[in-house]
Design a protein around this motif. Structure first.
Motif, mmCIF file in Angstrom:
data_model
loop_
_atom_site.group_PDB
_atom_site.id
_atom_site.type_symbol
_atom_site.label_atom_id
_atom_site.label_comp_id
_atom_site.label_asym_id
_atom_site.label_seq_id
_atom_site.Cartn_x
_atom_site.Cartn_y
_atom_site.Cartn_z
ATOM 1 N N UNK A 8 -56.513 -51.426 -60.400
ATOM 2 C CA UNK A 8 -57.451 -51.251 -59.288
ATOM 3 C C UNK A 8 -58.031 -49.840 -59.361
ATOM 4 N N UNK A 9 -58.850 -49.621 -60.390
ATOM 5 C CA UNK A 9 -59.390 -48.289 -60.657
ATOM 6 C C UNK A 9 -60.842 -48.402 -61.123
ATOM 7 N N UNK A 10 -61.745 -48.877 -60.243
ATOM 8 C CA UNK A 10 -63.144 -49.055 -60.652
ATOM 9 C C UNK A 10 -63.849 -47.704 -60.808
ATOM 10 N N UNK A 11 -64.910 -47.711 -61.568
ATOM 11 C CA UNK A 11 -65.718 -46.513 -61.756
ATOM 12 C C UNK A 11 -66.331 -46.094 -60.410
ATOM 13 N N UNK A 12 -66.232 -44.822 -60.064
ATOM 14 C CA UNK A 12 -66.757 -44.315 -58.799
ATOM 15 C C UNK A 12 -65.722 -44.244 -57.698
ATOM 16 N N UNK A 13 -64.488 -44.688 -57.976
ATOM 17 C CA UNK A 13 -63.448 -44.652 -56.936
ATOM 18 C C UNK A 13 -62.858 -43.259 -56.748
ATOM 19 N N UNK A 14 -63.082 -42.372 -57.708
ATOM 20 C CA UNK A 14 -62.528 -41.008 -57.651
ATOM 21 C C UNK A 14 -63.651 -40.006 -57.375
ATOM 22 N N UNK A 15 -63.419 -39.115 -56.407
ATOM 23 C CA UNK A 15 -64.340 -38.022 -56.097
ATOM 24 C C UNK A 15 -63.604 -36.713 -56.365
ATOM 25 N N UNK A 16 -64.155 -35.846 -57.214
ATOM 26 C CA UNK A 16 -63.391 -34.686 -57.678
ATOM 27 C C UNK A 16 -64.307 -33.517 -58.037
ATOM 28 N N UNK A 17 -63.683 -32.359 -58.314
ATOM 29 C CA UNK A 17 -64.383 -31.176 -58.822
ATOM 30 C C UNK A 17 -64.079 -31.061 -60.319
ATOM 31 N N UNK A 18 -65.120 -30.869 -61.136
ATOM 32 C CA UNK A 18 -64.908 -30.811 -62.578
ATOM 33 C C UNK A 18 -64.966 -29.395 -63.136
ATOM 34 N N UNK A 19 -65.087 -28.396 -62.271
ATOM 35 C CA UNK A 19 -65.084 -27.004 -62.724
ATOM 36 C C UNK A 19 -64.218 -26.183 -61.781
ATOM 37 N N UNK A 20 -63.678 -25.108 -62.288
ATOM 38 C CA UNK A 20 -62.733 -24.308 -61.519
ATOM 39 C C UNK A 20 -63.369 -23.488 -60.415
ATOM 40 N N UNK A 21 -62.522 -22.910 -59.555
ATOM 41 C CA UNK A 21 -63.018 -22.110 -58.441
ATOM 42 C C UNK A 21 -63.249 -20.647 -58.836
ATOM 43 N N UNK A 22 -64.005 -19.969 -57.990
ATOM 44 C CA UNK A 22 -64.236 -18.527 -58.137
ATOM 45 C C UNK A 22 -63.722 -17.850 -56.875
ATOM 46 N N UNK A 23 -62.929 -16.787 -57.031
ATOM 47 C CA UNK A 23 -62.406 -16.037 -55.899
ATOM 48 C C UNK A 23 -62.926 -14.602 -55.993
ATOM 49 N N UNK A 24 -63.625 -14.176 -54.939
ATOM 50 C CA UNK A 24 -64.192 -12.824 -54.964
ATOM 51 C C UNK A 24 -64.418 -12.325 -53.546
ATOM 52 N N UNK A 25 -63.898 -11.149 -53.243
ATOM 53 C CA UNK A 25 -64.073 -10.507 -51.936
ATOM 54 C C UNK A 25 -63.674 -11.427 -50.772
ATOM 55 N N UNK A 26 -62.561 -12.143 -50.943
ATOM 56 C CA UNK A 26 -62.077 -13.014 -49.883
ATOM 57 C C UNK A 26 -62.777 -14.357 -49.806
ATOM 58 N N UNK A 27 -63.807 -14.584 -50.637
ATOM 59 C CA UNK A 27 -64.546 -15.845 -50.636
ATOM 60 C C UNK A 27 -64.010 -16.763 -51.731
ATOM 61 N N UNK A 28 -63.847 -18.054 -51.389
ATOM 62 C CA UNK A 28 -63.452 -19.062 -52.360
ATOM 63 C C UNK A 28 -64.635 -20.001 -52.595
#
Length: 217
Positions: free
Chosen positions: A19-39
């Motif tokens: 039970x794993x159809x295409x479009x069932x997953x919503x995700x981030x494909x690149x990493x985060x940036x942390x700078x001056x307290x901002x994520x």
């Protein structure tokens, strides 16, 4: 088939291969940036000062769930600007303009002591305020269906639970705040710090307690 947890960043859902159809997953494909307290997520440029709100930003890509740990694209670090030696005046000014300090949250940029949201007033005004607060009715109690599935909001947990199955060791979580400093990520409660974001997300929780779908701020 038994359900397993999706390993994509920003998803964390349980799924089965049949039970794993295409479009069932919503995700981030690149990493985060942390700078001056901002994520900020480098893939969609969505950002937040608060780490809990940052993790709740929905993913910007869709696809299938997977049990393979993804390799995130390295986000370019924000350039460092030359700064003058800090003074008491500039430090106070930055704390006053920092939205995280103003909301009363822990802030690694300005120390662990957040400024008071409600400074002490004179006895006369304090007594008047106390009288107004005493006159307000108590908040209505929240009615919870013990069989209704809820999502635990404790840091490091995120599991779905039912109140009937909740107990004092049901949840594994981090009681302390996340700390980001000098490109290191970690948890203040267990004093573990790593360089990579996926390593930070894999740090095991250090405390046991009750699942909580509506934790205190």
């Amino acid at each position: 088939m038994a359900k397993v947890r999706c390993q994509r960043i920003g998803c964390d859902a349980m799924f089965s291969e049949d039970d794993n159809p295409d479009g069932s997953c919503t995700y981030h494909d690149a990493g985060p940036i942390f700078h001056d307290g901002m994520k900020e997520w480098s893939c969609c440029k969505k950002r937040s000062h608060d780490f809990s709100l940052f993790l709740e930003i929905p993913g910007c890509k869709t696809g299938k769930h997977t049990t393979e740990k993804p390799v995130l694209a390295k986000a370019a670090a924000a350039p460092k600007l030359p700064v003058s030696a800090p003074t008491t005046t500039t430090n106070l000014s930055s704390k006053d303009t920092c939205s995280r300090c103003r909301q009363g949250f822990f802030c690694s940029d300005h120390g662990s002591q957040a400024r008071e949201l409600n400074p002490k007033t004179s006895n006369a005004s304090g007594d008047a305020l106390g009288g107004l607060q005493a006159a307000q009715p108590p908040p209505a109690k929240k009615i919870i269906d013990i069989n209704h599935p809820q999502i635990c909001k404790n840091k490091g947990c995120g599991r779905t639970f039912k109140e009937r199955d909740n107990h004092d060791t049901a949840c594994s979580y981090h009681p302390g705040p996340a700390v980001f400093h000098d490109r290191m990520r970690g948890w203040k409660c267990c004093d573990i710090h790593v360089k990579e974001f996926d390593e930070f997300m894999s740090i095991p929780p250090c405390a046991k307690g009750w699942h909580n779908a509506d934790p205190l701020p």
